[in-house]
Design a protein around this motif. Structure first.
Motif, mmCIF file in Angstrom:
data_model
loop_
_atom_site.group_PDB
_atom_site.id
_atom_site.type_symbol
_atom_site.label_atom_id
_atom_site.label_comp_id
_atom_site.label_asym_id
_atom_site.label_seq_id
_atom_site.Cartn_x
_atom_site.Cartn_y
_atom_site.Cartn_z
ATOM 1 N N ARG A 2 64.205 46.695 18.043
ATOM 2 C CA ARG A 2 65.165 47.431 17.177
ATOM 3 C C ARG A 2 65.975 46.445 16.083
ATOM 4 N NH1 ARG A 2 69.897 52.067 18.683
ATOM 5 N NH2 ARG A 2 70.569 52.265 16.638
ATOM 6 N N VAL B 80 57.652 47.390 7.224
ATOM 7 C CA VAL B 80 57.854 47.546 8.713
ATOM 8 C C VAL B 80 56.514 47.017 9.266
ATOM 9 C CG1 VAL B 80 57.816 49.125 10.495
ATOM 10 C CG2 VAL B 80 59.495 49.311 8.642
ATOM 11 N N THR C 54 53.148 51.886 13.772
ATOM 12 C CA THR C 54 53.557 50.569 14.104
ATOM 13 C C THR C 54 54.930 50.458 15.144
ATOM 14 O OG1 THR C 54 52.544 49.840 11.905
ATOM 15 C CG2 THR C 54 54.282 48.466 12.902
ATOM 16 N N LEU C 55 55.920 51.272 14.901
ATOM 17 C CA LEU C 55 56.985 51.343 15.587
ATOM 18 C C LEU C 55 56.683 51.754 17.072
ATOM 19 C CD1 LEU C 55 59.503 52.608 13.063
ATOM 20 C CD2 LEU C 55 59.296 50.172 13.812
ATOM 21 N N SER C 56 55.575 52.613 17.309
ATOM 22 C CA SER C 56 55.275 52.961 18.457
ATOM 23 C C SER C 56 54.750 51.973 19.380
ATOM 24 C CB SER C 56 54.249 54.278 18.429
ATOM 25 O OG SER C 56 52.874 53.879 17.965
ATOM 26 N N LEU D 195 57.829 45.300 17.260
ATOM 27 C CA LEU D 195 59.181 44.858 16.749
ATOM 28 C C LEU D 195 60.184 45.472 17.632
ATOM 29 C CD1 LEU D 195 58.449 45.813 13.068
ATOM 30 C CD2 LEU D 195 58.647 43.502 14.224
ATOM 31 N N ALA E 161 55.302 43.745 11.525
ATOM 32 C CA ALA E 161 54.866 43.591 12.986
ATOM 33 C C ALA E 161 53.690 42.519 12.910
ATOM 34 C CB ALA E 161 54.339 45.220 13.161
ATOM 35 N N SER F 190 57.907 51.337 4.400
ATOM 36 C CA SER F 190 57.114 51.386 5.425
ATOM 37 C C SER F 190 56.151 50.024 5.312
ATOM 38 C CB SER F 190 56.186 52.609 4.971
ATOM 39 O OG SER F 190 57.115 53.799 4.997
ATOM 40 N N ALA G 251 54.225 53.564 9.375
ATOM 41 C CA ALA G 251 55.327 52.748 9.942
ATOM 42 C C ALA G 251 55.542 53.291 11.393
ATOM 43 C CB ALA G 251 56.588 53.050 8.988
ATOM 44 N N VAL H 205 63.767 45.444 13.050
ATOM 45 C CA VAL H 205 63.111 46.603 12.520
ATOM 46 C C VAL H 205 64.554 46.584 11.412
ATOM 47 C CG1 VAL H 205 62.931 49.043 12.169
ATOM 48 C CG2 VAL H 205 61.802 47.976 13.829
#
Length: 411
Positions: free
Chosen positions: A47, A286, A39-41, A45, A290, A283, A36, A50
């Motif tokens: 905020r 998320v 992926t967020l890095s 997506l 993406a 996780s 997760a 998410v």
């Protein structure tokens, strides 16, 4: 496909490999968190996206952990063992009546307590009951596996796929059951007849030596709590009450009851909730969000039909089946259902047919399949790949087509 899309794709592959390997809970949760974060890095997506994903998944995950506690207490109290013993006794050593009883019991447990309860908690006692009655365990074991996936059509709480789809459906708990009940009836007939034919030699074999023990008493408190919980789901849905509130209340009542009788401790209750798996599911949500926002979502969207006639519904169910067996049905639900929302309830329900029935096509279709296989190995009865696919490749397509036809008639 943009270079950034490779990161969530790699993260999903890591999660799938972890799910199939089924390591310790800490490893499972750790891989999930790392996937997760990776992926967020990427920044794919926002905020708010998410937050929306976690808000959507939160009630589903809370239901998961609470219903697992309910099922665990029921197992510790002997509810599954008592039910299986009564099926065995009612059959009086005859293979076909015992198989019929196991088939219906597996369908009921799946509908009421979710498919995980069927493969993890019911299957071992079914196998033990068959062995003690001198009949083959194979028909009953495969009935548990088939019903874990196919019988999860009935209620929103029978499978996480259904719960994930509910926010996109204009249906209450009872409305969902009313639409899916006739579909499930058709599926049950198809699967029962198919399993009777496929295991006819096992069911025709004379019983062997028996070592039948007296059936244990049915624990009344767990049974009553489960029945009241199902009523609570139906009553609370029109009022906007999320199922996790009802299953949570049932879990608290059963844990208090079980602790007073020395059936479990507080740490046992926590472990039965599988909190690390809850982290894994969040996780996964998320990561799939993406991918849905990127190339995979576009690719799937381009292949979906724009109508809800029989051919279109069948195509949706087939696409859902393919995605479930490639990504697991949980991942496929997160990806597919939001894309189908503009087509309405019937299209989403058709997808659920593929995500539930279709996930029985291969071991990779759902985590329940893998848990069933692992459990059978631990019982000393490892199923062969040939036997599993002899059943799944023959039964799944017929059952899926029959279900789509039934859905097209009732909607």
């Amino acid at each position: 496909m943009a270079a950034l899309d490779l990161i969530p794709l790699a993260a999903l592959l890591a999660l799938l490999v972890t799910a199939y390997a089924h390591p310790s809970g800490r490893v499972e949760a750790g891989v999930g968190v790392l996937a997760a974060l990776a992926t967020l890095s990427t920044g794919i997506l926002t905020r708010s996206e998410v937050e929306d994903t976690l808000r959507h998944l939160g009630p589903v995950v809370l239901f998961l952990v609470t219903i697992l506690v309910v099922a665990d207490v029921c197992a510790r109290a002997g509810l599954f063992a008592a039910a299986a013993a009564r099926v065995r006794d009612a059959g009086r050593g005859r293979a076909v009546p015992i198989f019929t009883g196991v088939f219906l019991l597996a369908a009921a447990v799946t509908a009421a307590l979710s498919l995980d309860a069927t493969v993890v908690l019911l299957t071992p006692v079914v196998v033990a009951a068959a062995v003690s009655s001198g009949t083959s365990y194979r028909p009953g074991a495969h009935a548990c596996l088939r019903m874990a996936n196919s019988a999860s059509l009935l209620l929103p709480v029978s499978n996480l796929t259904n719960l994930l789809a509910m926010p996109h459906l204009d249906l209450t708990f009872g409305g969902f059951a009313l639409v899916m009940a006739p579909v499930l009836a058709v599926v049950l007939v198809v699967e029962y007849v198919a399993l009777r034919l496929l295991f006819r030699s096992d069911l025709a074999a004379p019983p062997g030596p028996t070592h039948v023990e007296e059936a244990p008493p049915i624990p009344r408190t767990p049974l009553v709590v489960v029945l009241l919980m199902l009523v609570g789901f139906g009553v609370g849905s029109p009022l906007g009450v999320d199922p996790f509130w009802v299953s949570g209340a049932a879990a608290v009542v059963l844990v208090v009851w079980a602790r007073r009788r020395g059936l479990l401790t507080a740490p046992d209750a926590v472990r039965s909730a599988h909190p690390t798996f809850a982290v894994f599911v969040l996780s996964l949500g998320v990561v799939v969000a993406a991918l849905a926002a990127g190339f995979l979502g576009s690719w799937v969207s381009d292949r979906l039909p724009d109508g809800t006639d029989f051919a279109s519904l069948l195509l949706i169910a087939v696409i859902a089946t393919a995605l479930a067996n490639l990504l697991t049905n949980l991942s496929a639900t997160l990806l597919l259902v939001p894309l189908l929302a503009p087509l309405g309830d019937t299209a989403i329900l058709a997808a659920l047919l593929g995500l539930n029935i279709g996930s029985g096509l291969s071991y990779t279709g759902s985590l329940a399949n893998l848990l069933w296989r692992r459990g059978m190995v631990r019982l000393g009865h490892p199923p062969s790949m040939r036997e599993f696919h002899r059943v799944s490749l023959l039964v799944t397509p017929i059952s899926l087509i029959a279900a789509v036809a039934a859905l097209s008639l009732v909607t």
